[in-house]
Design a protein around this motif. Structure first.
Motif, short mmCIF file in Angstrom:
data_model
loop_
_atom_site.label_atom_id
_atom_site.label_comp_id
_atom_site.label_asym_id
_atom_site.label_seq_id
_atom_site.Cartn_x
_atom_site.Cartn_y
_atom_site.Cartn_z
N SER A 77 44.35 39.07 44.48
CA SER A 77 45.34 40.06 44.02
C SER A 77 44.80 40.79 42.79
CB SER A 77 46.63 39.33 43.63
OG SER A 77 46.39 38.56 42.45
N PRO A 78 45.38 41.96 42.47
CA PRO A 78 44.95 42.69 41.26
C PRO A 78 45.00 41.81 40.01
CG PRO A 78 46.38 44.08 42.60
CD PRO A 78 46.35 42.73 43.26
N LYS A 79 46.02 40.92 39.94
CA LYS A 79 46.16 40.06 38.76
C LYS A 79 44.98 39.07 38.63
CE LYS A 79 49.28 36.49 36.89
NZ LYS A 79 50.55 35.78 37.07
N ALA A 80 44.37 38.75 39.77
CA ALA A 80 43.30 37.74 39.75
C ALA A 80 41.91 38.36 39.79
CB ALA A 80 43.47 36.80 40.94
N GLN A 81 41.84 39.69 39.80
CA GLN A 81 40.52 40.33 39.81
C GLN A 81 39.77 40.01 38.52
OE1 GLN A 81 41.18 44.46 40.78
NE2 GLN A 81 41.89 43.93 42.85
N HIS A 82 38.45 39.99 38.61
CA HIS A 82 37.64 39.57 37.48
C HIS A 82 37.59 40.63 36.38
CE1 HIS A 82 35.26 36.30 39.88
NE2 HIS A 82 36.57 36.15 39.94
N VAL A 83 37.86 40.16 35.17
CA VAL A 83 37.82 41.04 34.00
C VAL A 83 36.37 41.11 33.50
CG1 VAL A 83 38.77 41.41 31.69
CG2 VAL A 83 40.15 40.29 33.45
N ILE B 144 33.63 38.03 49.33
CA ILE B 144 34.41 37.43 48.23
C ILE B 144 34.05 38.10 46.90
CG2 ILE B 144 34.86 35.29 46.95
CD1 ILE B 144 36.09 35.27 49.77
N ALA B 145 32.75 38.32 46.68
CA ALA B 145 32.31 38.92 45.42
C ALA B 145 32.91 40.31 45.24
CB ALA B 145 30.78 38.97 45.37
N TYR B 146 32.88 41.13 46.29
CA TYR B 146 33.48 42.47 46.20
C TYR B 146 34.99 42.37 45.97
CZ TYR B 146 29.52 45.59 47.15
OH TYR B 146 28.36 46.33 47.04
N MET B 147 35.61 41.36 46.60
CA MET B 147 37.06 41.19 46.44
C MET B 147 37.42 40.91 44.98
SD MET B 147 39.21 38.71 48.98
CE MET B 147 38.78 39.24 50.61
#
Length: 745
Positions: free
Chosen positions: A154-160, A191-194
């Motif tokens: 989800s957007p909330k879990a995307q890598h900062v 997964i990496a792109y996600m």
């Protein structure tokens, strides 16, 4: 007749027909026996030759390799340096690992050596996963949110902090030019792109996991992980769990273990206000460590829930580490009584089951060990003597099949009330033992005729009995696992691309004549799932049992989603993984279903984390958001002649729904072989507004039955064998809301 009973969970002292240990304050001797076992285990661990043990002791291995590097020269030094880089990754020292692997890569690229291309490919692949692990550590661990690592991300879990995933992508794309068929690299690329919010558009179409894969799951309400808010998000390796009422107040507590031989067991008490209190130290558990799996029951019939810790799994000759039987003293403390009880042994295991094999009212302990040529550990059946001690009677009882057993389950195949045993062998065919105690007059088992047909799969792992279609006969579920040749990510992609059903879990439907029919494909279980831990329960209270499979294997590439399957009217299962928010890609282990907030629906506790020291992850607690669109009953059964926990009791509920009568079948136990459901029976009743008939077949050789009619729905009740229904006063609580955002970082 309903007796309203406030706190009556604790008020039956006078009713105890059997007790083998007077409850009281913990004595000095008892504390000493716990310490003695802690010392014994620590000494055994200290004597292990860490270089020869698989998976664990990674930091110690790093130190040894660092020493060896000082005197190594030439190619030997380069090989050692590569091993050192991989071991740093295993130990969780990811930045150091990346630095070393990059140096190895440069050295290899600058030399003219045989099979150089293969070697470069292999090193780059290890670097790609090291960068991905760095990405997880920087984001999902250091900046953990309750949506971290759940796919689709989800957007909330995307890598900062994007560096790890970006570096991993660069390497993976290079590798896929060299070998477009490498399914592990393809999977990891998605997964990496996600994690960067760039899936699906940035993933080259030939490597893309179709978006439909994540959206074709059936619609289901979204479950949220609240473990972090409640402070029960233990951040360790794979391990076991028990969800049950350990302090006698009626509310479910949590015990969680981790398999690292020095990892502390954790005990969280339900505070009845929607939170949990860490009572590990108060409970006398400080220093009690290790254990890939836990199994709970009241073995001494004193009304207090005990548990056993299983140790040594996967370690063969180095797995000579004793299990621990932890007796609940009834005053909030536990004592290790392994030696005094007679169950002390030195066999590697991760699987056991509490079962009353001869229906004498005392729970016996069956431990399935991991037999290898080097460490010939046969199964143990510890018969309960009724005085707090046990004798191993496995051989006399006819249980002699050796195997590398990863699961054991108990159920009643032929409805004679005597419990049968199913053994899941990771290294051979599975075995069904039919209980012949009634025929022979002593505890005994015979292998089911080969026509039983439940020997597959060959690489099998966790297992359980449940009546998935409510026909009154218990069925067997057994999940496959990955092999060293085929990792879980490869299994998953093969299935997506070619629909191959290899490595799928198997569902054996009981034909009612001691034989089974394998119906997984008919039941829509077509996907391969490398299952470690798992369990079942009724998520939506429709009266049909659903299940959750926790996945992965020791390899860092094996970040595949854990899977949830909803039972559709006992006919088939539908995948609700993605819509329900269950697709966590960190390694999953023991699973426990239990109504932790007493609102009538089952919540799920999941122990997360891998095998190597650096592969830690936080445990999850999924709050069930279903509310009560369907009706339910929670039932605490207490045996008098039968074992006090009523393990093996059969519950048959007759309801009427939309003018049609149907039956719901449930058995009291803690569920799957690698999980720890509450022994409180939490049963969904669909749209039924009343239970027409409630029948309990108690697990005792005289086969007593309790029958009640017109039982109200949506309540928590207690039934003591031979007695009336008592309504328990256990008000619903709301889980504590979000603590300060940064408290856990």
């Amino acid at each position: 007749m309903i007796v309203l009973c406030s706190g009556c969970v604790n008020s039956e002292k006078e009713n105890q027909s059997k007790t083998s240990a007077e409850s009281g304050r913990i004595t000095k001797t008892e504390r000493n026996t716990t310490q003695e076992m802690i010392d014994d285990i620590q000494q055994r661990v200290a004597n292990i030759n860490v270089e020869n043990v698989p998976y664990i002791f990674n930091n110690a291995k790093v130190d040894i390799l660092r020493q060896k590097l000082q005197s190594a020269r030439g190619n030997e030094k380069l090989n050692l340096f590569f091993t050192y880089g991989l071991e740093l990754l295993n130990a969780g020292k990811t930045d150091e690992s990346i630095a070393v692997l990059n140096q190895v890569l440069q050295a290899v690229e600058s030399q003219n050596i045989p099979s150089k291309e293969e070697l470069v490919f292999f090193i780059k692949k290890q670097l790609a996963i090291a960068y991905m692990r760095k990405a997880e550590q920087d984001n999902c661990i250091a900046n953990h949110t309750n949506e971290s690592c759940i796919v689709p991300i989800s957007p909330k879990a995307q890598h900062v902090i994007k560096e790890g995933a970006q570096q991993s992508i660069a390497l993976l794309e290079e590798l896929l030019v060299l070998n477009p068929d490498d399914l592990e690299c393809q999977y990891l690329l998605n997964i990496a792109y996600m994690t960067l919010g760039q899936y699906p558009e940035k993933v080259p179409s030939e490597f893309r996991i179709p978006e439909s894969h994540f959206s074709n799951a059936a619609t289901f309400p979204h479950f949220t992980d609240i473990a972090m808010d409640l402070g029960v998000d233990v951040n360790l390796l794979s391990g076991g769990t028990c969800l049950d009422d350990f302090n006698g107040d009626g509310y479910l507590d949590i015990i969680a273990s981790s398999w690292g031989l020095n990892d502390q067991i954790k005990y969280f008490e339900n505070d009845k206000k929607g939170g949990f209190i860490d009572k590990t130290d108060d409970a006398g558990l400080q220093g009690v460590t290790g254990g890939l799996n836990l199994r709970h029951a009241d073995y001494d019939n004193d009304g207090h829930m005990d548990f056993v810790i299983l140790r040594g799994a996967w370690l063969s000759v180095f797995g000579s580490i004793p299990n621990s039987l932890m007796r609940n003293n009834g005053d909030g403390t536990f004592t290790d009584v392994t030696k005094a009880s007679g169950i002390y042994s030195l066999n590697p295991t991760q699987t056991a089951v509490w079962v009353d094999v001869n229906l004498d009212g005392w729970l016996d302990l069956f431990i399935a060990n991991e037999w290898t040529e080097a460490k010939q550990s046969y199964c143990e059946l510890f018969l309960n003597n009724g005085d707090g001690t046990f004798n191993n009677i496995a051989k006399d009882a006819g249980i002699t099949v050796p195997g590398f057993f990863k699961g054991v389950a108990t159920g009643d195949v032929n409805n004679d009330l005597y419990p049968d045993l199913y053994l899941s062998d990771y290294d051979g065919l599975n075995t069904l033992y039919i209980n012949t105690t009634k025929e022979t007059g002593k505890p005994s088992f015979a292998i089911a005729d080969k026509t039983g047909g439940v020997a597959e799969p060959k690489l099998s792992f966790p297992t359980w009995f449940f009546d998935y279609n409510n026909d009154g006969y218990e069925d067997i579920f057994v999940s496959g696992y990955s092999s060293s040749e085929v990792l879980p990510s490869e299994m998953l992609l093969r299935n997506i691309k070619t629909n191959t059903t290899d490595y799928r879990p198997l569902l054996y439907q009981n034909n009612g004549d001691n034989t089974f029919t394998e119906v997984s494909l008919k039941a829509n279980l077509t996907e391969p799932v490398a299952t470690m831990g798992c369990n079942f329960g009724d998520l939506d209270n429709d009266g049909y049992l659903d299940f959750y499979l926790a996945t992965g294997d020791p390899d860092f590439f094996s970040i595949v989603p854990n899977k949830m399957y909803r039972n559709v009217n006992g006919k088939r299962f539908e995948d609700v993984t993605y819509s329900g928010g269950f697709g966590h890609i960190q390694k999953g282990h023991a699973i426990g279903f239990g109504d932790m907030d007493m609102d009538g629906d089952q919540d799920i506790y999941a122990v997360m984390g891998g095998a190597v020291e650096g592969d830690v992850f936080r445990n999850l607690l999924f709050e069930n958001p279903m509310g009560n669109k369907n009706n339910w009953i929670n039932m605490v059964l207490e045996g008098k002649q039968s074992n006090r926990s009523a393990i093996g009791a059969k519950i048959v509920i007759t309801i009427e729904e939309n003018g049609n009568e149907r039956k719901i079948y449930n058995t009291v136990d803690s569920g799957a072989s690698f999980g720890g459901n509450s022994l409180m029976s939490e049963i969904g009743l669909g749209k039924a507004t009343v239970i027409k008939k409630l029948e309990i077949k108690w697990p005792y050789h005289t086969k007593p039955v309790s029958t009640f009619e017109g039982v109200e729905v949506n309540q928590t009740i207690k039934i003591i064998e031979g007695g009336e229904i008592q309504q328990l006063d256990l008000p619903e609580v709301s889980f504590a809301s979000k603590m300060s955002e940064h408290q856990h970082h």
